[in-house]
Design an enzyme around this catalytic site. Structure first.
Site, mmCIF file in Angstrom:
data_model
loop_
_atom_site.group_PDB
_atom_site.id
_atom_site.type_symbol
_atom_site.label_atom_id
_atom_site.label_comp_id
_atom_site.label_asym_id
_atom_site.label_seq_id
_atom_site.Cartn_x
_atom_site.Cartn_y
_atom_site.Cartn_z
ATOM 1 N N HIS A 1 -13.416 27.194 -5.982
ATOM 2 C CA HIS A 1 -12.234 27.586 -6.676
ATOM 3 C C HIS A 1 -11.844 28.853 -7.121
ATOM 4 O O HIS A 1 -10.834 29.183 -6.961
ATOM 5 C CB HIS A 1 -12.174 26.544 -7.806
ATOM 6 N N TRP B 1 0.798 -1.166 0.139
ATOM 7 C CA TRP B 1 -0.195 -0.048 -0.011
ATOM 8 C C TRP B 1 0.742 1.153 -0.020
ATOM 9 O O TRP B 1 2.037 1.099 0.503
ATOM 10 C CB TRP B 1 -1.006 -0.073 1.203
ATOM 11 N N ASN B 2 0.253 2.301 -0.314
ATOM 12 C CA ASN B 2 0.845 3.631 -0.469
ATOM 13 C C ASN B 2 0.185 4.568 0.468
ATOM 14 O O ASN B 2 -1.173 4.494 0.325
ATOM 15 C CB ASN B 2 0.869 4.082 -1.991
ATOM 16 N N HIS C 1 -9.675 16.034 -13.176
ATOM 17 C CA HIS C 1 -10.255 16.743 -11.868
ATOM 18 C C HIS C 1 -11.544 17.474 -12.165
ATOM 19 O O HIS C 1 -11.936 17.811 -13.012
ATOM 20 C CB HIS C 1 -9.320 17.426 -11.114
ATOM 21 N N ASP D 1 -13.573 21.070 -10.688
ATOM 22 C CA ASP D 1 -13.394 22.289 -9.939
ATOM 23 C C ASP D 1 -14.714 22.775 -9.582
ATOM 24 O O ASP D 1 -15.822 22.620 -10.351
ATOM 25 C CB ASP D 1 -13.096 23.301 -11.439
ATOM 26 N N HIS E 1 -6.255 19.852 -7.847
ATOM 27 C CA HIS E 1 -6.432 20.106 -9.181
ATOM 28 C C HIS E 1 -5.447 19.547 -9.905
ATOM 29 O O HIS E 1 -4.413 19.991 -10.815
ATOM 30 C CB HIS E 1 -6.509 21.618 -9.397
ATOM 31 N N HIS F 1 -13.463 30.493 -15.827
ATOM 32 C CA HIS F 1 -13.638 30.216 -14.412
ATOM 33 C C HIS F 1 -14.322 31.334 -13.945
ATOM 34 O O HIS F 1 -15.229 31.027 -12.983
ATOM 35 C CB HIS F 1 -12.075 30.338 -13.866
#
Ligand code: MN
Length: 256
Positions: A77, A59-60, A71, A73, A67, A206
């Protein structure tokens, strides 16, 4: 009815398309100029790999910006949406919508700074009907094929600026205010063009989308596999309290 949908998925009558780019330490991330902060991108922190730190398991941990890679937004944001929803407060049903895929890949191939126009939107509607409520308007630029090739993906010019497509101010205002959409989707590193810092207002997509409480889907893959209308796109960000975005694994359901 829903069980029939599952039967269609099993039989292949309903195709499931993966709209995510691979997420790893090579995933291209946006680079803002000085003096602005930049995202860490994605990093693995190895915990164990069937070794002394964990003999029977792998596992990590990972570090990732909100972002990074494919992904979501959220409206908060942007300063124009600062009082609006974050990823945790967006109504869950708003994470499912119809894809309206506007194909401008030829214009973008000829001019990497191409900005989708209001006329492109109206022409799409003439061909495929009025953009319906609860839809994701996808800018099909063709950029997804550069998703794993940072040089072509960012397309930095002699001016030091990235030259990648986006939306015109007028198109952004029209979609934000004249159509009842969930938001927009793009194949590039952000929902605005590479040189949109120079626009008035800066980053107009945006600015207007998030002001109108609409969302963005960013760095999408396999947009070339979507029909102009009719795909059902499901894009669910992590429920990060107060988060402004989140890596996602969006999927599209399509019948041929
Ligand atoms: Mn973003």
């Amino acid at each position: 009815m829903l069980v029939n949908m599952l039967k269609g998925i099993i039989s292949g009558e309903i195709e499931v398309i993966d709209l995510a780019q691979p997420l790893n330490e090579q995933t291209p991330v946006i680079k803002l100029p000085e003096p602005f902060s930049n995202t860490s991108g994605f990093k693995y922190l190895r915990l164990s790999n069937y070794d002394d730190a964990g003999p029977g398991w792998y596992w990590n941990d990972f570090v990732a910006g909100e972002h990074v890679g494919t992904h979501f937004d959220a409206p908060n944001h942007w300063i124009t949406g600062r009082e609006r929803d974050g990823v945790d407060t967006i109504p869950i049903k708003n994470m499912i919508g119809e894809g309206c895929v506007i194909d401008v890949k030829e214009q973008c191939a000829a001019n990497p700074d191409y900005l989708l126009t209001k006329e492109d939107i109206l022409s799409f509607e003439q061909n495929y009907g009025h953009i319906p409520e609860q839809s994701w308007v996808i800018l099909y630029s063709g950029w997804g094929k550069y998703g794993q090739d940072p040089e072509k993906f960012f397309n930095i010019g002699l001016d030091g600026m990235p030259h990648t497509p986006g939306f015109s101010k007028e198109a952004s205002q029209f979609l934000a205010n004249e159509r009842d959409i969930l938001g927009v989707g793009v194949e590039t590193v952000g929902t605005d063009a590479g040189i949109a810092a120079l626009f008035d207002p800066p980053f107009p997509n945006h600015h207007y989308m998030h002001e109108a409480n609409r969302y963005g889907l960013v760095q999408l893959a396999n947009v070339d596999q979507l029909p102009p209308r009719g795909a059902i796109i499901i894009a669910t960000p992590l429920k990060i309290t107060g988060g402004s975005g989140s890596p996602i694994r969006p999927i599209a359901l399509v019948t041929r």
